[in-house]
Design a protein around this motif. Structure first.
Motif, PDB file in Angstrom:
ATOM      1  N   PRO A  16     -81.388 -41.370  95.786  1.00 47.58           N
ATOM      2  CA  PRO A  16     -82.626 -41.691  95.214  1.00 47.58           C
ATOM      3  C   PRO A  16     -82.732 -40.696  93.934  1.00 47.58           C
ATOM      4  O   PRO A  16     -82.416 -39.561  93.943  1.00 47.58           O
ATOM      5  CB  PRO A  16     -83.828 -41.718  96.111  1.00 47.58           C
ATOM      6  CG  PRO A  16     -83.411 -40.671  96.967  1.00 47.58           C
ATOM      7  CD  PRO A  16     -81.719 -40.872  97.448  1.00 47.58           C
ATOM      8  N   LEU A  17     -83.651 -41.531  92.814  1.00 49.32           N
ATOM      9  CA  LEU A  17     -83.820 -40.661  91.599  1.00 49.32           C
ATOM     10  C   LEU A  17     -84.719 -39.544  92.100  1.00 49.32           C
ATOM     11  O   LEU A  17     -85.754 -39.624  92.875  1.00 49.32           O
ATOM     12  CB  LEU A  17     -84.520 -41.429  90.612  1.00 49.32           C
ATOM     13  CG  LEU A  17     -83.204 -42.196  89.801  1.00 49.32           C
ATOM     14  CD1 LEU A  17     -83.953 -43.141  88.705  1.00 49.32           C
ATOM     15  CD2 LEU A  17     -82.145 -41.536  89.306  1.00 49.32           C
ATOM     16  N   ASP A  18     -84.821 -38.105  91.615  1.00 49.43           N
ATOM     17  CA  ASP A  18     -85.667 -37.209  91.609  1.00 49.43           C
ATOM     18  C   ASP A  18     -86.873 -37.581  91.101  1.00 49.43           C
ATOM     19  O   ASP A  18     -87.049 -38.597  89.999  1.00 49.43           O
ATOM     20  CB  ASP A  18     -85.392 -35.928  91.042  1.00 49.43           C
ATOM     21  CG  ASP A  18     -83.956 -35.093  92.061  1.00 49.43           C
ATOM     22  OD1 ASP A  18     -84.013 -35.653  93.252  1.00 49.43           O
ATOM     23  OD2 ASP A  18     -83.293 -34.536  91.461  1.00 49.43           O
ATOM     24  N   SER A  19     -88.062 -37.216  91.408  1.00 56.56           N
ATOM     25  CA  SER A  19     -89.286 -37.449  90.825  1.00 56.56           C
ATOM     26  C   SER A  19     -89.718 -36.676  89.478  1.00 56.56           C
ATOM     27  O   SER A  19     -90.463 -37.450  88.462  1.00 56.56           O
ATOM     28  CB  SER A  19     -90.813 -37.060  91.757  1.00 56.56           C
ATOM     29  OG  SER A  19     -90.457 -35.727  92.055  1.00 56.56           O
ATOM     30  N   PHE A  20     -88.834 -35.564  89.316  1.00 55.80           N
ATOM     31  CA  PHE A  20     -88.965 -34.978  88.089  1.00 55.80           C
ATOM     32  C   PHE A  20     -87.884 -35.371  87.200  1.00 55.80           C
ATOM     33  O   PHE A  20     -86.966 -35.926  87.523  1.00 55.80           O
ATOM     34  CB  PHE A  20     -88.990 -33.389  88.029  1.00 55.80           C
ATOM     35  CG  PHE A  20     -87.720 -32.827  88.759  1.00 55.80           C
ATOM     36  CD1 PHE A  20     -86.630 -32.480  88.051  1.00 55.80           C
ATOM     37  CD2 PHE A  20     -87.672 -32.801  90.121  1.00 55.80           C
ATOM     38  CE1 PHE A  20     -85.606 -32.132  88.669  1.00 55.80           C
ATOM     39  CE2 PHE A  20     -86.597 -32.286  90.847  1.00 55.80           C
ATOM     40  CZ  PHE A  20     -85.615 -32.071  89.976  1.00 55.80           C
ATOM     41  N   SER A  73     -81.621 -37.473  86.103  1.00 54.24           N
ATOM     42  CA  SER A  73     -82.556 -38.483  86.353  1.00 54.24           C
ATOM     43  C   SER A  73     -82.749 -39.473  85.023  1.00 54.24           C
ATOM     44  O   SER A  73     -82.671 -40.785  84.965  1.00 54.24           O
ATOM     45  CB  SER A  73     -83.787 -38.096  86.855  1.00 54.24           C
ATOM     46  OG  SER A  73     -83.501 -37.437  88.184  1.00 54.24           O
ATOM     47  N   VAL A  74     -82.857 -38.669  83.923  1.00 51.89           N
ATOM     48  CA  VAL A  74     -83.333 -39.179  82.660  1.00 51.89           C
ATOM     49  C   VAL A  74     -81.936 -40.227  82.205  1.00 51.89           C
ATOM     50  O   VAL A  74     -82.029 -41.125  81.716  1.00 51.89           O
ATOM     51  CB  VAL A  74     -83.611 -38.088  81.649  1.00 51.89           C
ATOM     52  CG1 VAL A  74     -83.504 -38.792  80.162  1.00 51.89           C
ATOM     53  CG2 VAL A  74     -84.726 -37.398  82.033  1.00 51.89           C
ATOM     54  N   ALA A 115     -79.432 -47.401  82.970  1.00 54.46           N
ATOM     55  CA  ALA A 115     -80.056 -48.650  83.614  1.00 54.46           C
ATOM     56  C   ALA A 115     -80.821 -49.430  82.618  1.00 54.46           C
ATOM     57  O   ALA A 115     -80.276 -50.674  82.446  1.00 54.46           O
ATOM     58  CB  ALA A 115     -80.806 -48.338  84.683  1.00 54.46           C
ATOM     59  N   ASP A 116     -81.415 -48.931  81.648  1.00 53.28           N
ATOM     60  CA  ASP A 116     -82.178 -49.475  80.576  1.00 53.28           C
ATOM     61  C   ASP A 116     -81.023 -50.357  79.784  1.00 53.28           C
ATOM     62  O   ASP A 116     -81.285 -51.550  79.311  1.00 53.28           O
ATOM     63  CB  ASP A 116     -83.063 -48.941  79.876  1.00 53.28           C
ATOM     64  CG  ASP A 116     -84.196 -48.353  80.521  1.00 53.28           C
ATOM     65  OD1 ASP A 116     -84.265 -48.985  81.739  1.00 53.28           O
ATOM     66  OD2 ASP A 116     -85.062 -47.376  80.424  1.00 53.28           O
ATOM     67  N   LYS A 125     -73.124 -34.146  90.442  1.00 55.29           N
ATOM     68  CA  LYS A 125     -72.280 -34.375  89.145  1.00 55.29           C
ATOM     69  C   LYS A 125     -73.107 -35.127  88.110  1.00 55.29           C
ATOM     70  O   LYS A 125     -73.974 -35.956  88.446  1.00 55.29           O
ATOM     71  CB  LYS A 125     -71.309 -35.513  89.654  1.00 55.29           C
ATOM     72  CG  LYS A 125     -70.173 -35.865  88.709  1.00 55.29           C
ATOM     73  CD  LYS A 125     -69.287 -36.699  89.287  1.00 55.29           C
ATOM     74  CE  LYS A 125     -68.019 -37.174  88.155  1.00 55.29           C
ATOM     75  NZ  LYS A 125     -66.932 -37.985  88.904  1.00 55.29           N
ATOM     76  N   LYS A 126     -73.072 -34.579  87.096  1.00 59.27           N
ATOM     77  CA  LYS A 126     -73.989 -35.037  85.857  1.00 59.27           C
ATOM     78  C   LYS A 126     -73.147 -34.694  84.450  1.00 59.27           C
ATOM     79  O   LYS A 126     -72.178 -33.913  84.617  1.00 59.27           O
ATOM     80  CB  LYS A 126     -75.387 -34.660  85.846  1.00 59.27           C
ATOM     81  CG  LYS A 126     -75.577 -33.059  85.764  1.00 59.27           C
ATOM     82  CD  LYS A 126     -76.785 -32.486  85.989  1.00 59.27           C
ATOM     83  CE  LYS A 126     -76.775 -31.120  85.823  1.00 59.27           C
ATOM     84  NZ  LYS A 126     -78.254 -30.781  85.914  1.00 59.27           N
ATOM     85  N   LEU A 127     -73.649 -35.649  83.532  1.00 56.61           N
ATOM     86  CA  LEU A 127     -73.187 -35.041  81.921  1.00 56.61           C
ATOM     87  C   LEU A 127     -73.781 -33.919  81.621  1.00 56.61           C
ATOM     88  O   LEU A 127     -74.902 -33.309  82.139  1.00 56.61           O
ATOM     89  CB  LEU A 127     -73.503 -36.089  81.223  1.00 56.61           C
ATOM     90  CG  LEU A 127     -72.817 -37.479  81.331  1.00 56.61           C
ATOM     91  CD1 LEU A 127     -73.533 -38.672  80.419  1.00 56.61           C
ATOM     92  CD2 LEU A 127     -71.363 -37.331  80.562  1.00 56.61           C
TER      93      LEU A 127
END
Length: 693
Positions: free
Chosen positions: A2-6, A11-12, A18-19, A152-154
């Motif tokens: 799940p995505l973090d709340s912050f 997350s961004v 997705a958009d 793992k992220k950019l």
């Protein structure tokens, strides 16, 4: 997960992706299929995972010889250090950058390098000195070296997030050190350039970690003229621990200088007495020696002994040589004007351009007197060492109080801008906006910074990164003027150039230019020491195609970028990308590398044993197969002299699978994965095979 709340980077990015995917699907009339590059282009992430700058320091092999004493000191210092700072210091030309680029190759440690300055200029030279570029590239290097963040992220977008990512990566380095004893050495060279040329509070020097915060197994190895660019805690660490290596005390010995003279084209046939005199006059200082050899290379007389004896002897101060050159300039100030203009350029220049604003006699005198202080590449002149460019710039900025004056410097930039703006050569005309900004002529910057102008520069094949740099100057000028319309225009321009560069990323522009007969344009487009502007496979392909045309520029292109090997710098990694690079590299190897060297490098892609991950072995073996095939194919159209030797060597390689004791079951498993093991195929059977043993 799940995505973090912050709103952290991951997350961004997931929400943005997705958009973008939903919008793409909404516009489509059927199924949508996107590969990795198309996904990155969809959200304009093409540069997120790539380096902002190239970090390889060019070495002149003809005049290079290692400073053995300095290498021994460095290795001894590294043997006693597991964390903290080691500083390589010394005056300009002492060999700091060369030492840092050459002396660490054989270490078992993980080594990453960030160069704040690379010879050759370039539009992004100032950006290299900033915190953002430093943190982005360092994080990317650590990631490529196997050190990743917890998730793992950019790479992050902001300086704050980049700091957090790097701290996580350095913590991972400490864990690796505790488990394996392998250290992580971060080389940061050119700190004196940051101190001199970047006065902002967002300079990269502010991002160097405090020694007490540095985890075990992490060493920062810095190169600088002196310790002043370091933060006080780092300076104290170096002074207390005695980890400074000053290269002023390290020189090339007499026998080494003589050995260099014996292999350098201009001096190899001169008597030993001249070689000994060269060793004496240069005092073993690397840059002094290079300048002296360059002077001999230009000498056309018949008394080399007398000529060398007249050259000022190096006395520990390279500026003394520059002062001697300056004192020899003509009294009317015309040569000084040439240096005033050229020392402020970001790009190389040619004498045809100089003749458009200076007299022919001045240009000839410049060529005769000062050639040895420059290097000449494809007709373009560049300062051989940045210390002389800086010397000339300071000398031509002197005010009434006999000290460098910013107003005089701005006036000089205004003169350069006038010359560039009136030039019919688009390469120089494109430099006008930068010099208007340096002259603090913000109205002229906003006048020049139009979409029409920058679109024309893009059509004229100017690098998109350079256009983007100029666009950022337009934004800065608009912000200082409070001009909202120009600010909006600049933002739209920046977005447009990003989109345009993404659109042609997969187009082989160099190949198109070459086939169209625009050879020089193709060579210019591939890039330079500052940046590789095209995919690595395209650069290698251009080098091989030039070689088949007997154009010596092919070897120069290959030499410029071969340090990347098979690794696309900062780009996507995949089976096809890897194969394209491997095949194009092998084509180059057929032209530029000896047989034993080429085969040894091709063998290096193979793991020593299959291990548990068999698919990786077969993938590597297929890569080896493709490289050998491309190598032999390229040789078959250039020469037949070495084909027998190659076939003999290939038979040894063909037997490698049997030596690996691979079962038929394993081979079948690899085939099911779409990986065909290397075998003797009809591609080789058509050639004569001669056993070499």
């Amino acid at each position: 997960e799940p995505l973090d709340s912050f709103d952290d980077t991951r997350s961004v990015d997931l929400r943005t992706l997705a958009d973008a995917l939903l919008r793409e699907v909404a516009r489509a009339s059927g199924p949508v299929e996107l590969d990795r590059q198309q996904v990155l282009a969809l959200v304009n992430w093409g540069n997120r995972s790539s380096f902002r700058s190239v970090h390889e320091f060019p070495i002149n092999k003809a005049t290079y010889s290692p400073l053995t004493g300095a290498i021994e000191l460095l290795r001894a210092q590294l043997a006693d250090t597991t964390s903290g700072y080691i500083a390589i210091t010394g005056a300009p030309g002492a060999g700091k950058s060369t030492l840092l680029s050459q002396a660490l190759a054989e270490l078992p440690d993980r080594v990453v390098r960030y160069y704040a300055f690379i010879p050759g200029g370039g539009g992004n030279a100032r950006s290299r000195l900033s915190a953002e570029w430093f943190l982005h590239d360092l994080s990317t290097m650590l990631r490529d070296a196997g050190l990743r963040t917890r998730r793992k992220k950019l790479p992050a977008r902001t300086v704050h997030e980049l700091r957090e990512s790097i701290q996580e990566q350095l913590d991972a380095a400490a864990e690796d050190f505790a488990a394996s004893g392998r250290r992580t050495i971060v080389v940061v060279d050119g700190l004196d350039h940051v101190q001199r040329d970047y006065s902002g509070n967002d300079a990269l020097t502010a991002e160097l970690p405090v020694p007490n915060d540095m985890p075990a197994g992490v060493i920062f190895l810095v190169g600088t003229r002196d310790l002043s660019p370091l933060r006080s805690e780092a300076r104290q660490f170096v002074e207390d621990r005695g980890t400074e290596i000053n290269l002023e005390k390290q020189r090339l010995d007499k026998s080494t200088v003589i050995e260099i003279c014996e292999r350098f084209d201009a001096t190899r046939r001169l008597p030993r007495s001249v070689h000994e005199l060269i060793a004496d006059r240069s005092a073993g200082h690397p840059l002094s020696l290079v300048y002296l050899l360059a002077r001999i290379d230009d000498y056309t007389g018949d008394d080399p002994d007398g000529f060398v004896a007249m050259v000022p002897q190096y006395d520990g101060d390279i500026a003394m040589l520059y002062r001697a050159a300056w004192d020899s300039l003509d009294a009317d100030g015309e040569l000084e004007r040439v240096l005033r203009i050229c020392s402020r350029l970001r790009i190389g220049f040619d004498l045809r351009w100089v003749r458009t604003w200076a007299a022919d006699s001045t240009t000839r005198q410049f060529r005769t007197q000062l050639r040895y202080l420059f290097r000449l590449e494809r007709g373009r002149w560049r300062f051989f060492h940045d210390s002389f460019r800086q010397f000339a710039r300071e000398r031509t900025s002197i005010g009434d109080d006999r000290s460098p004056n910013s107003t005089v410097d701005k006036e000089a930039h205004a003169e350069v801008a006038d010359i560039c703006e009136s030039s019919s050569d688009p390469v120089f005309a494109a430099q006008a906006l930068f010099h208007r900004y340096q002259a603090d002529d913000l109205d002229a910057v906003l006048r020049l910074g139009t979409q029409e102008l920058l679109r024309r520069q893009f059509r004229e094949l100017r690098a998109a990164s350079e256009i983007a740099d100029d666009t950022k100057l337009v934004l800065a000028a608009a912000a200082q003027r409070g001009d909202f319309a120009s600010l909006l225009r600049g933002l739209l321009m920046l977005s447009e150039i990003s989109d345009k560069s993404s659109e042609i990323e997969d187009v082989d522009v160099c190949g198109i230019l070459l086939r169209s007969g625009l050879v020089e344009a193709a060579i210019d487009y591939v890039g330079d020491e500052q940046a590789l502007r095209v995919p690595l496979a395209q650069a290698y392909t251009l080098a091989a195609d030039l070689a088949k045309q007997n154009n010596p520029a092919g070897e120069r292109v290959f030499t410029l970028f071969q340090h990347f090997g098979l690794e696309q710098p900062g780009g996507a990694r995949g089976v096809r990308t890897e194969s394209e690079i491997a095949e194009s590299w092998a084509r180059c190897a057929a032209h530029f590398l000896p047989l034993d060297t080429a085969l040894a490098r091709m063998r290096a892609v193979l793991p020593p044993k299959v291990g548990d991950r068999e698919w990786e072995f077969f993938r590597s073996y297929n890569l080896f197969d493709e490289m050998v095939t491309a190598y032999v194919s390229e040789l078959s159209v250039t020469t037949s002299e070495t084909l027998h030797a190659i076939d003999s060597a290939l038979l040894d390689e063909i037997e490698l699978i049997s030596r690996k004791n691979l079962s038929e079951e394993r081979t079948a498993g690899a085939t099911a994965l779409g990986l065909t093991p290397f075998r003797r195929s009809s591609r080789y059977e058509s050639r004569p095979v001669v056993r070499g043993r």
